[in-house]
Design a protein around this motif. Structure first.
Motif, PDB file in Angstrom:
ATOM      1  N   GLU A 188      60.230  10.802   6.792  1.00  0.00           N
ATOM      2  CA  GLU A 188      61.640  11.210   6.764  1.00  0.00           C
ATOM      3  C   GLU A 188      62.445  10.229   7.595  1.00  0.00           C
ATOM      4  OE1 GLU A 188      62.123  14.291  10.475  1.00  0.00           O
ATOM      5  OE2 GLU A 188      62.071  15.162   8.474  1.00  0.00           O
ATOM      6  N   MET A 189      63.766  10.409   7.625  1.00  0.00           N
ATOM      7  CA  MET A 189      64.632   9.493   8.370  1.00  0.00           C
ATOM      8  C   MET A 189      64.390   8.053   7.937  1.00  0.00           C
ATOM      9  SD  MET A 189      66.480  11.145  10.613  1.00  0.00           S
ATOM     10  CE  MET A 189      66.891  10.019  11.928  1.00  0.00           C
ATOM     11  N   ASP A 190      64.309   7.843   6.642  1.00  0.00           N
ATOM     12  CA  ASP A 190      64.063   6.485   6.180  1.00  0.00           C
ATOM     13  C   ASP A 190      64.810   6.256   4.880  1.00  0.00           C
ATOM     14  OD1 ASP A 190      63.047   3.919   6.255  1.00  0.00           O
ATOM     15  OD2 ASP A 190      60.992   4.568   6.599  1.00  0.00           O
ATOM     16  N   ILE A 191      64.927   5.000   4.515  1.00  0.00           N
ATOM     17  CA  ILE A 191      65.675   4.626   3.321  1.00  0.00           C
ATOM     18  C   ILE A 191      64.687   4.184   2.251  1.00  0.00           C
ATOM     19  CG2 ILE A 191      67.322   2.940   2.413  1.00  0.00           C
ATOM     20  CD1 ILE A 191      68.660   3.033   5.187  1.00  0.00           C
TER      21      ILE A 191
END
Lengths: 288, 786
Positions: A188-191
């Motif tokens: 998570e917290m990713d592009i």
């Protein structure tokens, strides 16, 4: 530097009037992209027009025709809505990948779309669901297909004074379902390095009657991969059809090399994800 | 061993929840940025945007005119009242560049401070910072160590004529042993540069009182006393009028064990301007200007007999010094060399170290400092050896383990391992993962085209440094000893002062447990204070996994002394010999005569009444103690990591992670497990995703969390942690360090697991971080995927 003005209108007309008045005005929903850009000096608005007090932009309504969802509804409300989750599991999977749980308390579909990042997770998922948006501006309202809205990285059809008011997602046909998959180094917290949305509708014999495939992060905008979709139509998702779809998806991708991944990697993985998302969508459609 | 007695309250070994957590979790902690003083000014910095450039001019005139700006400084303006920063520890032949607080006409890394602004408000300072114009003449830069050593490489420091900072060989002769070895494996391994990313960035508030020259500094630091000594010496301040307070500190990982230029300048400016000065580092600044970690490259050569018996190990190490090495920067590869033979009997070992200047932020201690690197090289090399010899990597480890009866064991690189039982951790770890069943599953899944990998890492490192010959720079690292003060107030409640400086380790709880156990009172009756040089005469701070084993031992010694005094006082009060009295469960009594007793609280009260004391006894139950370890202790363990690699996308997925660690006596197993959890997460972060990337001009491309990935909770599998307890003979607690165990065990365990999963494709090594694309690429090259 922070903008010098902040307004929080309570209806769409007032928002349009404010956005029309200043060339540097920016609509603000969750702010999860805009505030970051502001800090990096990448955005320099002179007016924030907060959309969260406009009831129409915060409304969710679901009927037999489909979903109408305000552009400023936080992702968390979408993800936690059991009806939306059961009707469009892929769209919800994609929405649940935006930022993190905390960020989803503020992030919105409107923002994810208008930020116009080629890697926006919700966008390929919206495209395969046949979603449209309603734009409102000084000249009135118009309806636009999601895939037509983004014209390049950071670029959209929005005219001056115009804003995205709501999303319209048609109800899924019987025996149809969607799925979304992406690859990122962390969960998570990713592009997305690559993202793929697939929607399939089956006939009574279990053959794919119609299909939609959309790809993220492999072109200047999220794109439809119609050749990949066509490769699936008429099949029961046998290996040959899946292989053809994967090759078609790879072929239709035009990625670049960047820090997150090379073009070669993206072209390869977009095919892998197309197959996998198709399988998931197929199983879901069979179960309906 | 000299173990402790276990009190009836059983505090040692109890899984107590951390007493500091309610404060920290409800927002009642006090961090540096919470300190607000009247008239406080705010400091901000202009930082270099070039990796190497001459500064042609700096125009501060616009900034100086900004309303609310008090002063603007460049190197010229601080010359005379701000000295150079301390250079690196003086190794033989080391070339130490001048390290200016503000760049002196030349910048050598992106993020180097060039100018400073002081303003009434934080945001005014930031606006003024943007108004400063720096005219750079860019020069070629080099950020890669191997490139930096090439003859035509750009020079970081022209005056040195090369980028080689120092060269040092350590160990004994390996050539003959390698010559005779049946098999020799060689591998280049990168231990990539990472960013500490403490949750709280750096920060300081400095306050000067003109009337008496008193200076108070609130600093986010791991070592307030060491910083006080450095500040006093460098700024020529009287140490007794200098007070350094480490309030609640949100993590250090080694990066806050040093004095930085921003901090020294804040103190100097508070004095110069006569007003308090605050500086709070932004996250992007942290990523550029706080010391980095690792940044080491090694060519590993391992020679062995056909049966897997290791004959010799050689490391050719390149250690990145950055542009301006800090005091401890050059010590990292020495630490690597010291423990390079790990848990194994390796008769010949040699490290050839080269320190290299690059146009980068200097690396400095980072959780595992030097020793984690050693474990990585060795544990990877053993897997390579096992593969080459077609032996079970578990058996190769077993065959070479130093056996319990061989301790103390002197390694060829001069480190004496005090004790250990490596087999026991390995065995427990194998039982826990059920290695037999796991390998069957691995074989079955492989035939189905699914690739499971099992990776092992048996590590040992050294923790709790002893007093070392004084480093010939400043007063840094006074010694390996630690201090404790314990006093009982008239109501029988206990205050413990420690010279360690906890910043997340839970020592307010575990040190209280040690005191409560020894005095046999409730944990709630003990409070631990730390981090204030005004109340704590001296201490050496928290770093290098020293605080519990060394600092805790000092607490134990102080508590023991107070206990003896309490017993003497009780005996006097009860009119018996001291041997007849017992102190238990909050009271002193005569066994067999329950009515002849006095509560600990009454005893404490009595101790304040001079007339009630036996002859010669000083009032008050209190004691101070110092504990000096005569060697480093040696924490060890075995980690087993199970991954499934998605060979189509290259994604490694963690299936299981088993850690069996030995930190000797575990005072609070809950806290120990927490240390393992955090360390493993951080180690997996390095193994899977963390890396600093520079472009060809020396621009760092990873300066926000958008580009620099650290793991989140959702990336972690359930960690299965178990402790074995092999007491250390080096301290009265029998404790070993634990803080760096996770970052030492996790990277080799993970990489070994992924390489094992990819064995069918002939993959022998992958450099960290194992980002999906890197894994995919090697499979792609092996023809496994299109």
């Amino acid at each position: 530097m922070a903008p010098s003005h902040f307004e929080a209108p309570t209806d769409v007309e007032a928002a349009i009037a404010l956005l029309s008045r200043r060339p540097g005005a920016r609509p603000l929903a969750g702010g999860t992209d805009l505030l970051v850009q502001l800090r990096l000096g990448a955005a320099t608005p002179d007016l924030f027009v907060d959309l969260k007090r406009i009831p129409r932009l915060m409304a969710t309504s679901l009927d037999s025709k489909g979903l109408t969802l305000g552009a400023a509804v936080p992702a968390a409300e979408i993800v936690e809505n059991a009806s939306i989750r059961s009707l469009w599991p892929g769209l919800v999977e994609a929405t649940a990948l935006i930022g993190s749980s905390q960020i989803q308390g503020r992030a919105t579909w409107g923002g994810n779309l208008c930020n116009a990042s080629p890697a926006a997770d919700a966008v390929p998922a919206m495209i395969v669901c046949g979603a449209k948006i309603v734009l409102a501006g000084p000249g009135g309202e118009r309806e636009v297909l999601i895939e037509d809205f983004t014209t390049g990285p950071g670029e959209t059809l929005l005219e001056r004074g115009e804003l995205v008011v709501e999303f319209r997602v048609p109800a899924p046909a019987p025996r149809s379902a969607d799925a979304y998959l992406r690859v990122t180094p962390r969960s998570e917290m990713d592009i997305a390095v690559v993202g793929v949305g697939v929607q399939l509708e089956l006939d009574r014999e279990g053959r794919v009657a119609s299909a939609r495939v959309a790809l993220g992060a492999v072109a200047p905008t999220a794109v439809r991969a119609d050749a990949a979709a066509e490769a699936l139509v008429g099949s029961r998702l046998d290996d040959a059809a899946l292989d053809r779809a994967a090759v078609a998806a790879s072929t239709s991708a035009s990625p670049i090399d960047d820090r997150r991944g090379t073009a070669a990697y993206r072209k390869s993985v977009v095919g892998v994800l197309t197959k996998r998302a198709a399988r998931i969508a197929y199983e879901r459609a069979q179960a309906r | 061993m000299t173990g402790t007695k276990r009190g009836s309250t059983g505090q040692i070994g109890a899984r107590r929840k951390r007493v500091e957590d309610p404060r920290l979790l409800t927002g009642q902690g006090t961090f540096v940025d919470d300190i607000q003083l009247p008239g406080m000014l705010h400091l901000d910095f202009v930082r270099s945007t070039h990796a190497q450039a001459r500064i042609a001019a700096i125009d501060t005139s616009e900034a100086a005119k900004c309303p609310g700006v008090v002063a603007v400084y460049t190197a010229e303006e601080i010359h005379g009242f701000v000295p150079l920063l301390p250079g690196p520890a003086e190794l033989p032949g080391l070339r130490a560049p001048e390290h200016h607080v503000l760049a002196n006409g030349h910048v050598r890394y992106v993020g180097e401070a060039v100018a400073a602004v002081v303003a009434e408000e934080r945001y005014t300072a930031r606006d003024a910072r943007e108004a400063i114009r720096v005219d750079y003449e860019p020069l070629p830069a080099v950020t890669d160590m191997e490139r930096a050593l090439e003859a035509d490489a750009p020079l970081v420091h022209e005056e040195f004529g090369s980028n080689l900072a120092f060269e040092l060989p350590l160990g004994n002769e390996t050539a003959a042993a390698l010559e005779e070895a049946d098999v020799v494996i060689q591998q280049r391994m990168l231990n990539q540069r990472v960013i500490p990313n403490t949750m709280e960035t750096r920060g300081i508030v400095a306050d000067y009182r003109r009337s008496d020259g008193q200076i108070t500094v609130w600093l986010s630091t791991q070592a307030p006393h060491l910083i006080r000594s450095l500040l006093a010496e460098l700024l020529d301040l009287p140490e007794h009028r200098l007070r350094v307070i480490a309030p609640d500190v949100g993590g250090g990982f080694g990066a806050k064990a040093n004095l930085y230029g921003e901090e020294m300048l804040a103190v100097a400016l508070a004095k110069q301007l006569g007003r308090p000065v605050k500086w709070i580092e932004e996250r992007q600044e942290h990523m550029l200007a706080t010391s980095h970690g690792r940044a080491q490259l090694a060519h590993v050569t391992l020679g062995a007999a056909r049966d897997g018996t290791i004959r010799a190990l050689e490391l050719r190490i390149l250690a990145d010094m950055g542009a301006y090495p800090h005091i401890m920067t050059p010590l990292a590869p020495l630490q690597t060399a010291a423990v390079m033979t790990g848990c194994y009997r390796i008769p010949c070992a040699r490290a050839e170290i080269q320190g290299v200047f690059t146009n980068t932020t200097a690396p400095d201690p980072y959780r595992g400092f030097g020793r984690a690197e050693a474990a990585y090289y060795l544990e990877r090399a053993i897997d390579l050896l096992a593969r080459r010899l077609d032996l079970d990597p578990i058996e190769v480890r077993r065959r070479n383990f130093i056996q319990p009866e061989e301790f103390p064991y002197s390694s060829p690189t001069g480190y004496v391992l005090e004790s250990g039982d490596y087999e026991v951790c390995l065995r427990r770890a194998l039982e826990k993962v059920d290695i037999g069943a796991l390998r069957q599953q691995q074989g079955r899944l492989r035939s189905e085209g699914r690739y499971i990998g099992i990776g092992f890492a048996s590590y040992v490192y050294r923790a709790g440094f002893p007093s070392l010959p004084k480093l010939p720079r400043t007063g840094f690292l006074k010694g390996g000893w630690e201090s404790a003060w314990l006093r009982v107030d008239p109501m029988g409640k206990v205050t413990v002062l420690t010279g360690t400086s906890p910043h997340g380790q839970g020592l307010e709880t575990s040190l209280a447990q040690i005191a409560a156990d020894e005095l046999d009172i409730d944990l709630e009756d003990v409070v631990v204070r730390h981090g204030d040089t005004a109340s704590i005469p001296h201490g050496n701070g928290t770093m290098g996994s020293r605080s519990l084993a060394v600092g805790g031992s000092a607490v134990l010694l102080a508590a023991r002394e107070v206990r003896h005094k309490a017993l003497r006082l009780a005996a006097h009060h009860l009119g018996v010999e001291v041997d007849a009295v017992r102190l238990e469960a909050g009271r002193a009594f005569l066994p067999g005569h329950p009515e002849r007793a006095i509560s600990f609280a009454d005893l404490a009260d009595l101790s304040y009444s001079f007339l009630d004391l036996p002859d010669g006894m000083t009032p008050r139950l209190e004691a101070s103690a110092t504990f000096e370890p005569h060697n480093w202790n040696a924490p060890f363990g075995t980690h087993v990591c199970v991954v499934e690699v998605d060979v189509q996308t290259g994604e490694p997925k963690l299936l299981r992670y088993v850690a069996v660690d030995d930190c000797g006596r575990a005072v609070n197993p809950l806290i120990v497990e927490g240390q393992i959890h955090g360390g493993v997460a951080q180690g997996l972060g390095q193994a899977l995703m963390e890396t600093v990337v520079y472009d060809s001009e020396g621009q760092p491309l990873t300066v926000s969390f958008l580009e620099y990935a650290t793991p989140t909770a959702s990336d972690m599998p359930t960690l299965e942690v178990e402790l074995t307890e092999t007491p250390s003979p080096l301290n009265p607690l029998g404790a070993r360090g634990v803080g760096e165990s996770g970052t030492t065990g996790a990277p080799p365990a993970l990489v070994n697991a992924v390489v094992d999963a990819l064995a069918p494709f002939g993959v022998e090594h992958l450099d960290m971080p194992l980002l999906p694309e890197r894994v995919w690429r090697v499979l792609h090259e092996a023809g496994a995927v299109r």
